[in-house]
Each structure stands twice: as structure tokens, then as C-alpha cells.
Design an enzyme around this catalytic site. Structure first.
Site: not given
Ligand code: HEM
Ligand code: SF4
Lengths: 308, 237
Positions: B187-188, B190-192
């Protein structure tokens, strides 16, 4: 030492095969046979283990049974477990089992270990911990179906019975075998030990122990420490010896194909991002957006507040 | 710069341009205060360290990451403390952003139109408030994963706690810890990527401000809230 590595058939946390140039590697394996029906619980083996390996556990307290220390520890690699069991005829049976690493052919400890080379299996079947590579995470404890490895409170390294791999490598038998006064412990090739056990079992059966048998559990592809049990149909009465030991499904799921798949999925997420940027491109704010925003701001800021 | 609803002239941002072009170019909207940003980046640094040290133990292909932390034993020693630090840092951040992250009906519509989202067709999407549905989901994924990592991480923390749990529980905790870490790290990522993809976002989290155009385009409902709030404040009472 360098040549010794040619006798290693498995290393923990290693994805490529071990050196396999030697012919016949792994054809002949060794085994310790523990005949519980001959054991008198004298603990000579426990003492021999301490002596050979230079281990001195803390002096504990009497827990009201012969079992001493009460459990395996980082400095007690083998332990006589005593069980008092009432059999179906109403007689008391005093079952004594020498506990310690079973040296599984398919070792759960090695499977769970995340540190390359901290756990190895030799061609002769012995499973050994190489403490210099151990990181102290304790995963081997979770991996083992027999609850054997212990992490030392002193140095946070994992320890267990080595099957005297150092002695066996130079043609000696393990220290415990040498010390046993009754012949309850014997050591040799796994084949020989099975034959020896078969004789013992036949003898026991002729004496009325019709369930006598060999404990060499298939769930871990056999072990290099085997038991002759009078009651092979109920191993758990020997202080909880597991009936059908195998590497737990949770551990299989945790350490199986899921891990490389998870790594691949993470890499794929990053790659997907990269190619999204290449194909779709960034989402930018342009002059038009700024102008429309400026418009709206001008309208709002120059008009009396209408919101409730 | 502590009032996050103020519309400000960012100091040092296109100064000296008064009279040339649109004076509005100098307007910026404050999105993250100094402490918001500090809190965010402490969490991010802790995440990277916790993630890399954890991955070293996750699979032998990346065991070399343990070299970044001083070797295998040091990685094992440090990882849980870094994890705890991340949990604390994120907990503070979560409290700051809590009220902005409840999913609304429009958010579900936004999610159903995810194709428009990834193809930069933002004009077709429902108006977005301070956070879009993706950002809100990420918030809750982190909350759940970190809670899971904390609970399972304690169970598998051999030096202090594992002896209090049965081997079955430890096995399950190890599996769930790895699973939560996987979900969180993915998920991170994707966040980055989203931060790189949507230009202006990184500036928001490094310098604190966004342009009105950025707010108008990506978070129009929030943009309107901001200017209305600024308007009512600038009225003389
Ligand atoms: C309170 C928070 C946390 C605690 C107490 C904790 C504790 C642990 C412990 C004890 C281990 C086993 C290895 C060791 O002994 O160090 C571990 C492994 C791991 N941790 Fe954490 N951790 C926490 C947070 C995190 C976070 C935030 C991440 C990811 C960003 C993470 C990712 C991992 C990974 C990938 C592993 C390897 C799992 C495996 O081998 O299957 N952990 N953690
Ligand atoms: S009994 Fe436990 S420690 Fe011994 S080889 Fe099997 S899994 Fe490893």
C-alpha cells in the site's frame, strides 16, 4: 573446514543448491536409537552431554519428580522425561524418555530460519546449528514440531543437541551413547539401527507388548533419532511425544511459496507505478486550473459570505 | 503558519512579481503545518527502516538488507524498536488526520470510477474533499496493519515476550506479521507512487503549501471550504 562444506546438503535461508560434487552423498545416514524399554533413567547420558559439550545449566530446584532440570534449555540439550502412567490393566508404568533434538530428515527449524547458514543438515542426516550465523530471532522454535531449540538468555543464540556432529565427523559415537550403561542408546547407520530396532520389537512383542514399535515419524520424512516404544500406538503417553509430527501448516504457509510471491507482488506494484508514469503520465495542474481557481477565489472573496 | 485553514502568501514563493502576470500566482493554500510535516516524515523514515529491516528477515533474497543495520543480529535487535517508533509516530499522525478520513457515499462512487482516476480523467469524478477515497482507504489500511503488526510483533519478540505465548500462537503471529507487513508495504508503494504521479503533492508535504489550482483540481470541495473560511475570517466583524 572448507571440505566440510561438501558434506552439507542443506543450509537455512539459501535458495540455491549446496555443493553436490561428492558421489553417494546422503546415501548412508546415521541414527541414534533410544530404546525406552531398556532405559533405567540414570541420566548418565545427560551428564555425558554436559561434559562433552562443556555445558553447565543453573542448579534448579526439585520439582517433585526425577525430571531435572524440568525442561530443555540452552545449556541442557538432552533431558530424561519421566511419566507415570496407569495402563488399562490398572498397573503403573514408569515411562522414561530421553528428550532432545530428533534430527528430522525434513527439519522445521531449518525451514523457518531466516539467517543464511545458521542451520545446516549434513549428508549423514545430522541437523546442526551454526551459532556464528544465528541472529537470535527464535523462528526455529516456531518451526520445530518437537519444541526443541532454545534461545540462550546469555547470548541470544539458538542451541540444541548436535548429535555430537564433531565426534561423529571423526568416527566416534555421540557422548551420550558412550555413557549409557544399559545399551538403551545405540548409534550407527540408520539402516542398522532399524534392523536392531526390529529385533528389539520382536522380542518385546513376544513378551506381551503387542503394540511395541519403532518411532521414526514419516511426517518429517523420518528422523535420525528414533525410539523403540513399548506402546508405539500411543506415543503421547511418553510425556507428550507427538503422534503425527509434521511441519505445521501455519509454518508451511508462512515459509512456503507465499514469500517469493509476496516479494514479486511488491516488486510488481513498484513496476506498475513506473509504467503507469510512462504510459499515462503525471497528473499536472496547468494554467487553466490556476485561472479557474483564481476566478472562484475572486468571486468568493469579493462577495459577502453567503454560507450559513 | 500553524493555522491550517489560512490562505497565505507563501514567503519566498514568486516574490517580486507583483505587477507582472497574475498576482494570484503568489497565492498558496496551507495544507500541512510544520508539525504535520515533521510528524509525517518521522513516520515515513521509521517505515522505511522498519520495512527494510523486516524484509531482511522476510526472504533470503533480500537478507543483504541486514547489512544496512549492522548485520543480522543487529537487524533482529533494532527492528522491533523501530517498529514501535513507527507505531507511535503514526498514532500521532492518525489523530491529526482522523476527522478527514471517514468515507462518504461520494467516495464509493469515486472508487467505482477508478479507471477515470488512473487515466487522469479527474473532471469526470465526484468532487473530492480534503482527501480522496484512495487516500482515506490507505489511512484505514495503515491503521489496521499497524495494529496487527504491533500485536503480532510483540508475540514474536523473542527476547522479551515470546516465552509467554504457546508455539501455536507464535506461529500464527509470525504468519500474520508477515502478511500485515506485505499489505502495508504494498500500500505504501502505491502511496509513494501517487505522490510522484500527482504533481504538487510532494511540495505539499515538504513545504506545506499547494497552489489554488492544485486544490481546485484535486480537492475541489476542500478548496471551496478553504476559500469560504478565509472569506469569513477576512470580513470585519
Ligand atoms: C510495533 C511494531 C513492530 C514490532 C514489535 C515488530 C516486531 C517484529 C519481530 C520481533 C520480528 C521477528 C524478527 C525479530 O526478532 O526481530 C519481526 C519481523 C518482521 N517485521 Fe516487524 N515489528 C513491528 C513493526 C513492523 C513494521 C512497521 C513493518 C513493516 C513496515 C514490519 C515488518 C516486518 C517483516 C517484513 C518481518 C519479517 C517477517 C518474516 O520473517 O516473515 N514490522 N517484526
Ligand atoms: S527436532 Fe526440531 S530442532 Fe531438531 S531437527 Fe527437528 S525441527 Fe530441528
Amino acid at each position: 573446514m572448507a571440505l566440510q562444506s561438501l558434506d552439507i546438503i542443506r543450509r537455512s535461508a539459501t535458495t540455491l543448491p549446496e555443493p553436490e560434487i561428492r558421489s553417494g552423498t546422503g546415501d548412508v545416514t546415521v541414527a541414534k536409537l533410544i530404546d525406552t524399554t531398556k532405559c533405567i533413567g540414570c541420566k548418565a547420558c545427560q551428564v555425558a552431554c554436559m561434559e562433552w559439550n562443556d555445558l553447565r545449566d543453573e542448579i534448579g530446584t526439585n520439582v517433585g519428580a526425577y525430571q531435572n532440570p524440568p525442561d530443555l534449555s540452552a545449556s541442557s540439550w538432552t533431558l530424561m522425561r519421566f511419566a507415570e502412567v496407569e495402563n488399562t490393566k490398572g498397573d503403573l508404568e514408569w515411562l522414561i524418555r530421553k528428550d532432545g533434538c530428533m534430527h528430522c530428515q525434513d527439519p522445521g527449524c531449518l525451514k523457518a530460519c531466516p539467517a543464511p547458514g545458521a542451520i545446516v543438515q549434513y549428508a549423514n542426516g545430522i541437523v546442526d546449528f551454526h551459532e556464528e550465523n544465528c541472529i537470535g530471532c527464535g523462528y526455529c522454535i516456531a518451526g520445530c514440531p518437537f519444541d526443541i531449540p532454545r534461545i540462550s538468555k546469555k547470548d541470544h543464540k539458538a542451541y540444541k543437541c548436535t548429535l555430537c556432529s564433531d565426534r561423529v565427523a571423526v568416527g566416534l559415537e555421540p557422548a551420550c551413547i558412550k555413557a549409557c550403561p544399559t545399551g538403551a542408546l545405540v548409534f550407527g547407520t540408520k539402516e542398522d539401527m532399524k534392523l536392531h530396532a526390529a529385533d528389539r520389537i520382536e522380542d518385546l512383542k513376544s513378551r506381551g507388548f503387542e503394540n511395541a514399535g519403532l518411532y521414526d515419524p514419516a511426517g518429517v520424512s523420518g528422523t535420525h533419532v528414533m525410539y523403540v516404544l513399548h506402546h508405539a500406538d500411543t506415543p503421547h503417553i511418553y510425556n507428550g511425544l507427538p503422534g503425527k509430527p509434521h511441519i505445521s501448516n501455519t509454518v508451511q504457509l508462512w515459509k512456503g511459496i507465499t514469500k517469493p510471491l509476496a516479494l514479486a507482488a511488491m516488486a510488481l506494484a513498484a513496476l506498475t507505478g513506473f509504467f503507469h508514469y510512462i504510459r499515462v503520465g503525471p497528473n499536472e495542474t496547468d494554467e487553466g486550473d490556476e485561472a479557474r481557481a483564481a476566478d472562484e477565489m475572486a468571486k468568493t472573496l469579493n462577495s459577502p459570505e453567503k454560507r450559513p | 503558519m500553524t493555522d491550517s485553514t489560512r490562505i497565505t502568501d507563501a514567503p519566498g514563493h514568486s516574490t517580486g512579481e507583483a505587477g507582472q502576470g497574475s498576482p494570484r500566482r503568489r497565492d498558496t493554500i496551507l495544507r500541512y503545518t510544520t508539525s504535520d510535516r515533521t510528524n509525517h516524515w518521522l513516520t515515513a523514515i521509521a517505515f522505511v527502516c522498519a520495512g527494510l529491516s523486516g524484509l531482511a528477515m522476510f526472504h533470503p533474497a533480500v537478507f543483504w538488507l541486514s547489512g544496512l543495520f549492522g548485520g543480522g543480529p543487529w537487524t533482529r535487535i533494532l527492528h522491533p524498536y523501530i517498529g514501535l517508533f513507527m507505531v507511535v509516530a503514526f498514532a500521532l499522525l492518525a489523530v491529526r488526520f482522523w476527522s478527514h478520513n471517514f468515507l462518504q457515499p461520494a467516495d464509493w462512487k469515486w472508487l467505482r470510477q477508478i479507471r477515470d482516476v488512473v487515466n487522469n480523467r479527474e473532471d469526470r469524478l465526484p468532487e473530492v474533499g480534503r482527501y480522496n477515497a484512495g487516500q482515506k482507504l490507505l489511512y484505514w489500511v495503515i491503521v489496521v496493519c499497524l495494529a496487527g503488526l504491533l500485536l503480532t510483533g510483540i508475540v514474536i519478540w523473542r527476547a522479551y515476550f515470546s516465552d509467554y505465548f504457546s508455539i501455536r500462537v507464535v506461529r500464527l503471529a509470525a504468519l500474520l506479521h508477515a502478511f500485515c507487513a506485505f499489505v502495508l508495504i504494498t500500500s505504501i508503494i502505491v502511496h509513494i507512487y501517487s505522490a510522484i504521479w500527482v504533481k504538487g503533492s510532494v511540495h505539499a508535504m515538504t513545504r506545506g503549501t499547494v497552489t489554488p489550482g492544485w486544490a481546485w483540481k484535486h480537492h475541489r470541495a476542500w478548496f471551496r471550504e478553504m476559500i469560504h473560511a478565509a472569506n469569513s475570517r477576512s470580513r470585519p466583524d
